[in-house]
Design a protein around this motif. Structure first.
Motif, PDB file in Angstrom:
ATOM      1  N   MET A 166       0.861  -1.111   0.102  1.00 45.93           N
ATOM      2  CA  MET A 166      -0.070  -0.186  -0.013  1.00 45.93           C
ATOM      3  C   MET A 166       0.965   1.246   0.178  1.00 45.93           C
ATOM      4  N   THR A 167       0.490   2.330  -0.846  1.00 44.98           N
ATOM      5  CA  THR A 167       1.174   3.669  -0.792  1.00 44.98           C
ATOM      6  C   THR A 167       0.131   4.794  -0.263  1.00 44.98           C
ATOM      7  N   ALA A 168       0.904   5.607   0.082  1.00 47.87           N
ATOM      8  CA  ALA A 168      -0.230   6.943   0.230  1.00 47.87           C
ATOM      9  C   ALA A 168       0.482   8.140  -0.354  1.00 47.87           C
ATOM     10  N   CYS A 169      -0.266   8.917  -1.019  1.00 48.55           N
ATOM     11  CA  CYS A 169       0.352   9.997  -1.856  1.00 48.55           C
ATOM     12  C   CYS A 169       0.724  11.186  -1.007  1.00 48.55           C
ATOM     13  N   PRO A 170       2.044  11.603  -1.097  1.00 56.11           N
ATOM     14  CA  PRO A 170       2.603  12.756  -0.118  1.00 56.11           C
ATOM     15  C   PRO A 170       1.824  14.055  -0.602  1.00 56.11           C
ATOM     16  N   ASN A 207      -4.980   6.659  -1.420  1.00 60.16           N
ATOM     17  CA  ASN A 207      -4.163   5.461  -1.463  1.00 60.16           C
ATOM     18  C   ASN A 207      -3.962   4.722  -2.643  1.00 60.16           C
ATOM     19  N   GLN A 208      -3.041   3.942  -2.792  1.00 63.58           N
ATOM     20  CA  GLN A 208      -2.950   3.023  -4.101  1.00 63.58           C
ATOM     21  C   GLN A 208      -2.311   1.785  -3.393  1.00 63.58           C
ATOM     22  N   ARG A 209      -2.956   0.713  -4.113  1.00 63.73           N
ATOM     23  CA  ARG A 209      -2.514  -0.792  -3.971  1.00 63.73           C
ATOM     24  C   ARG A 209      -1.158  -0.545  -4.944  1.00 63.73           C
ATOM     25  N   GLY A 210      -0.132  -1.115  -4.260  1.00 62.84           N
ATOM     26  CA  GLY A 210       1.202  -1.041  -5.003  1.00 62.84           C
ATOM     27  C   GLY A 210       1.732  -2.460  -5.223  1.00 62.84           C
ATOM     28  N   ARG A 211       2.162  -2.403  -6.426  1.00 64.35           N
ATOM     29  CA  ARG A 211       2.899  -3.858  -7.011  1.00 64.35           C
ATOM     30  C   ARG A 211       4.319  -3.665  -7.105  1.00 64.35           C
ATOM     31  N   GLY A 212       5.110  -4.099  -6.209  1.00 64.41           N
ATOM     32  CA  GLY A 212       6.445  -3.935  -6.365  1.00 64.41           C
ATOM     33  C   GLY A 212       7.209  -5.295  -6.807  1.00 64.41           C
TER      34      GLY A 212
END
Length: 326
Positions: A166-170, A207-212
């Motif tokens: 998960m990522t959160a936008c700054p 937020n975003q669901r992130g795929r690393g």
């Protein structure tokens, strides 16, 4: 009427693959794709790891031959998998490199062999507050390429994984913080109280669901720990995510993500930094491939960033950045 037996069946069947083709052109890859296998890899003083795997196996083919003997590919895969079960092969990237080497032995006409392995396996995790046990599916990628030389073959292997987080936008968070600050100032809240509030309660953002994705290619005699790759991926996003969350866990995940906002670019750069810190023993020509895809919540597109470089190139860039800041 009695029919005489066909004596031609007693003779050895012709090897059609070894005949000359009508069009004499070299082929880069000839082989099989999507060979499904269950792979059991033993670990020292740990339970074996089970991988549900798909293999792609290729050899190059000279223009003088009509076809490759594909049955040999299946024979080699089964042979090496048996070694893995018996404990002789304890790393999946090593499994791929052993297959690639043996293919050179079986395909005497080939100068290059290539093995891809795409797998899924379950990782046990604990939620941050209630310590509830849950599982996560991790996608694993392994590859090996063997090239024939006048001496021993040259083999390069790689191991990588894809992890969801998960990522959160700054950016949006900063906008919301400025708005909240104006509201608090309008309510005559003093600056020290406002600062104390923001240090404890991060502002809302999208937020975003992130795929690393992180993959490291090395020489055959070097080892990269798969579990460490997975840890780097998880730690490089704003927060991990879980299949099962209690109320306290849910609040903690959201809080962690918003206290650690990151752009898609931040995730890739953080992975690169952690790779250099964790795998500082790798040779400079080891190749690192990093990708991050964030599925946006307030846009209809995805955000994406990528970096592919050798260890030596990344070290030079980070050292140059440190010198510029000194």
């Amino acid at each position: 009427m009695e029919v005489a037996p066909d004596k031609s069946f007693s003779k050895e069947l012709p090897d059609v693959q070894a005949t000359s083709p009508d069009v004499r052109i070299n082929l880069t890859r000839v082989g099989v794709k999507n060979v499904k296998k269950l792979v059991e890899v033993h670990r020292h003083e740990k339970r074996p790891v089970i991988f549900i795997s798909n293999f792609d196996v290729y050899v190059d083919l000279p223009g003088s031959l009509k076809g490759a003997n594909l049955s040999r590919n299946f024979e080699v895969i089964d042979e090496v998998l048996q070694q893995a079960i018996e404990g002789d092969v304890n790393q999946i990237e090593k499994l791929c490199s052993v297959v690639a080497r043996k293919l050179l032995d079986r395909h005497e006409y080939a100068d290059r062999t290539e093995v891809f392995m795409r797998s899924e396996f379950m990782v046990k995790r604990e939620t941050p507050v209630s310590k509830t046990v849950c599982h996560e599916v991790v996608k694993v990628h392994a590859r090996a390429v063997a090239r024939r030389t006048f001496r021993e073959p040259i083999v390069r292997k790689s191991i990588g994984a894809e992890v969801t987080g998960m990522t959160a936008c700054p950016c949006a968070q900063n906008i919301m913080k400025e708005r909240a600050m104006r509201v608090l100032q309008g309510l005559n809240v003093n600056k020290d109280t406002i600062d104390a509030f923001f240090s404890e309660v991060p502002m809302a953002t999208h937020n975003q669901r992130g795929r690393g994705f992180l993959c490291i290619e090395t020489d055959d005699d070097q080892h990269v720990d798969l579990e460490e790759i997975i840890s780097i991926l998880k730690e490089s996003m704003s927060s991990g995510i879980y299949e099962l969350l209690k109320r306290g866990d849910e609040g903690q995940v959201v809080l962690n993500a918003h206290k650690n906002p990151r752009f898609v670019e931040d995730c890739v750069r953080e992975m690169a930094k952690k790779v250099l810190a964790e795998f500082d023993y790798l040779s400079g020509d080891s190749v690192v491939t990093i990708k991050q895809t964030n599925e946006e919540s307030i846009h209809q597109h995805d955000a994406y960033a990528e970096r592919r470089a050798t260890i030596a190139e990344l070290v030079d860039e980070l050292n140059g950045d440190k010198q510029a800041n000194d």
